[in-house]
Design an enzyme around this catalytic site. Structure first.
Site, PDB file in Angstrom:
ATOM      1  N   ASP A 133      88.708 120.739  54.235  1.00 26.96           N
ATOM      2  CA  ASP A 133      89.159 120.191  55.523  1.00 26.96           C
ATOM      3  C   ASP A 133      87.969 120.124  56.488  1.00 26.96           C
ATOM      4  O   ASP A 133      88.095 119.604  57.606  1.00 26.96           O
ATOM      5  CB  ASP A 133      90.347 120.973  56.105  1.00 26.96           C
ATOM      6  CG  ASP A 133      90.016 122.423  56.396  1.00 26.96           C
ATOM      7  OD1 ASP A 133      88.916 122.889  56.021  1.00 26.96           O
ATOM      8  OD2 ASP A 133      90.860 123.112  57.002  1.00 26.96           O
ATOM      9  N   SER A 134      86.799 120.585  56.034  1.00 29.30           N
ATOM     10  CA  SER A 134      85.544 120.363  56.775  1.00 29.30           C
ATOM     11  C   SER A 134      85.274 118.861  56.889  1.00 29.30           C
ATOM     12  O   SER A 134      84.395 118.438  57.634  1.00 29.30           O
ATOM     13  CB  SER A 134      84.375 121.061  56.061  1.00 29.30           C
ATOM     14  OG  SER A 134      84.360 120.726  54.690  1.00 29.30           O
ATOM     15  N   ASP A 155      91.862 120.823  49.844  1.00 29.32           N
ATOM     16  CA  ASP A 155      92.100 121.795  50.906  1.00 29.32           C
ATOM     17  C   ASP A 155      93.343 121.390  51.686  1.00 29.32           C
ATOM     18  O   ASP A 155      93.428 120.259  52.185  1.00 29.32           O
ATOM     19  CB  ASP A 155      90.888 121.768  51.860  1.00 29.32           C
ATOM     20  CG  ASP A 155      90.565 123.125  52.417  1.00 29.32           C
ATOM     21  OD1 ASP A 155      91.338 124.072  52.181  1.00 29.32           O
ATOM     22  OD2 ASP A 155      89.512 123.246  53.072  1.00 29.32           O
ATOM     23  N   LYS A 210      93.819 124.547  47.958  1.00 29.61           N
ATOM     24  CA  LYS A 210      93.316 125.757  48.622  1.00 29.61           C
ATOM     25  C   LYS A 210      94.019 125.882  49.965  1.00 29.61           C
ATOM     26  O   LYS A 210      94.274 124.885  50.628  1.00 29.61           O
ATOM     27  CB  LYS A 210      91.803 125.659  48.830  1.00 29.61           C
ATOM     28  CG  LYS A 210      91.230 126.785  49.694  1.00 29.61           C
ATOM     29  CD  LYS A 210      89.725 126.819  49.661  1.00 29.61           C
ATOM     30  CE  LYS A 210      89.055 126.019  50.756  1.00 29.61           C
ATOM     31  NZ  LYS A 210      89.464 126.350  52.124  1.00 29.61           N
ATOM     32  N   GLU A 247      94.321 128.659  53.603  1.00 30.72           N
ATOM     33  CA  GLU A 247      93.714 129.791  54.315  1.00 30.72           C
ATOM     34  C   GLU A 247      94.742 130.862  54.657  1.00 30.72           C
ATOM     35  O   GLU A 247      95.880 130.549  55.003  1.00 30.72           O
ATOM     36  CB  GLU A 247      93.059 129.279  55.609  1.00 30.72           C
ATOM     37  CG  GLU A 247      91.908 128.334  55.360  1.00 30.72           C
ATOM     38  CD  GLU A 247      91.227 127.878  56.650  1.00 30.72           C
ATOM     39  OE1 GLU A 247      91.529 128.426  57.733  1.00 30.72           O
ATOM     40  OE2 GLU A 247      90.384 126.968  56.558  1.00 30.72           O
ATOM     41  N   GLU A 303      84.860 133.899  53.135  1.00 31.78           N
ATOM     42  CA  GLU A 303      83.960 133.237  54.098  1.00 31.78           C
ATOM     43  C   GLU A 303      83.608 134.186  55.247  1.00 31.78           C
ATOM     44  O   GLU A 303      84.474 134.862  55.825  1.00 31.78           O
ATOM     45  CB  GLU A 303      84.625 131.971  54.672  1.00 31.78           C
ATOM     46  CG  GLU A 303      83.724 131.290  55.713  1.00 31.78           C
ATOM     47  CD  GLU A 303      84.167 129.878  56.106  1.00 31.78           C
ATOM     48  OE1 GLU A 303      85.125 129.346  55.530  1.00 31.78           O
ATOM     49  OE2 GLU A 303      83.508 129.311  57.007  1.00 31.78           O
TER      50      GLU A 303
HETATM   51  O1  KIV Z   1      86.601 123.034  54.250  1.00 37.30           O
HETATM   52  C1  KIV Z   1      85.648 123.549  53.663  1.00 37.30           C
HETATM   53  O2  KIV Z   1      84.577 122.957  53.491  1.00 37.30           O
HETATM   54  C2  KIV Z   1      85.807 124.902  53.179  1.00 37.30           C
HETATM   55  C3  KIV Z   1      84.599 125.594  52.649  1.00 37.30           C
HETATM   56  C4  KIV Z   1      83.807 126.088  53.791  1.00 37.30           C
HETATM   57  C5  KIV Z   1      84.937 126.684  51.709  1.00 37.30           C
HETATM   58  O3  KIV Z   1      86.867 125.443  53.244  1.00 37.30           O
END
Ligand code: KIV
Length: 275
Positions: A55-56, A94, A124, A126, A193
């Site tokens: 989600d970055s 994500d 993934k 959080e 992280e």
């Molecule tokens: O969104 C992302 O890029 C991440 C990584 C920092 C693990 O969750």
């Protein structure tokens, strides 16, 4: 000691089982973020084990200050592009903010969309103990889940900014508890992280599932970087990230050279024109 190269392991598709085996054998593995077909193909061919459509995306592709605005539909779209370029790498999508917090049923629906519409192999999300039930429900729907604990960017408002987690005794105990909860809930791996290196080591030694570190020290089972940090494409890389190539600077140079040749009528020349 001989150097292990990533391309030496390129034959078979990486799976949640092969990652578990790598942990048992003490063999490290790699994950990079990717957001499109071109880079997915490059990283896959380079032998990167997992591609994370993070989600970055909100920060590095969309230019947002936080990861909060990116939508489920947007991450699904980019996951589809990445999945097309990944022949061997395991593709992890994500789950963005808002796609799993409302409740487990909503979360299962979002996770299934990643598999069905985008070709993701896993998702993934959080959080630790707070999302354990959600992880369990998604896993029961046969979608492998990667956890993400420590500094969790989707909690930026609740955390009051981005800061290293687990420095106090109580913070450390909470993160260890989160790590156990994520494993207990059935996650196949967990991202650690922004935590002290010794906590990264303790969690990696305690858990049976593989850990993947980002700012969590050298003793995690795998390591992940955001591709824009790896390639020098971002403005302000975090201190734990290492730049392996100055692609941003090279792209700027190429654009300047192109502009200069066009302005001076040197491009296109006869070599780059149809007769
Ligand atoms: O969104 C992302 O890029 C991440 C990584 C920092 C693990 O969750």
């Amino acid at each position: 000691m001989s150097t292990v190269t990533a391309s030496a392991r390129r034959e078979h598709r990486v799976t949640v089982r092969s990652l578990a085996q790598r942990k048992r054998q003490g063999e490290p593995f790699t994950m990079l973020t990717a957001y499109d077909f071109t880079f997915a193909r490059i990283f896959d061919a380079a032998g990167i084990d997992l591609l994370l459509v993070g989600d970055s995306l909100a920060n590095v592709v969309q230019g947002c200050d936080t990861t909060l605005p990116v939508t489920l539909d947007e991450v699904i779209y980019h996951t589809r592009l990445v999945a097309r370029g990944a022949r061997r790498s395991l593709v992890v999508a994500d789950m963005p903010f808002g796609s799993y917090q409302v409740g487990p049923e909503d979360a299962v629906r979002s996770a299934i969309r990643f598999v069905k519409e985008a070709g993701a192999h896993a998702v993934k999300l959080e959080g630790g103990s707070l999302v354990a039930e959600t992880i369990e429900r998604i896993v029961r729907a046969q979608v492998p889940v990667m956890g993400h604990i420590g500094l969790t960017p989707q909690s930026v408002n609740a955390m009051g900014g981005y800061r290293v987690q687990g420095r106090s005794e109580s913070g450390r105990a909470r993160i260890l508890e989160d790590a156990r909860a994520v494993q207990e809930a059935g996650a196949f791996a967990v991202v650690l992280e922004g935590i002290p290196a010794d906590l990264g080591r303790e969690i990696s030694q305690t858990l049976d599932i593989p850990t993947i570190g980002i700012g969590a020290g050298p003793d995690c089972d795998g390591q992940v970087l955001v591709m824009h940090d790896l390639l020098g494409l971002g403005d302000s890389p975090p201190s734990f990230a290492k730049q392996y190539a100055p692609l941003g600077a090279l792209a700027g140079e190429a654009a300047r050279a192109f502009a200069e040749e066009v302005l001076n009528r040197k491009f296109p020349d006869s070599m780059h024109s149809y007769r």
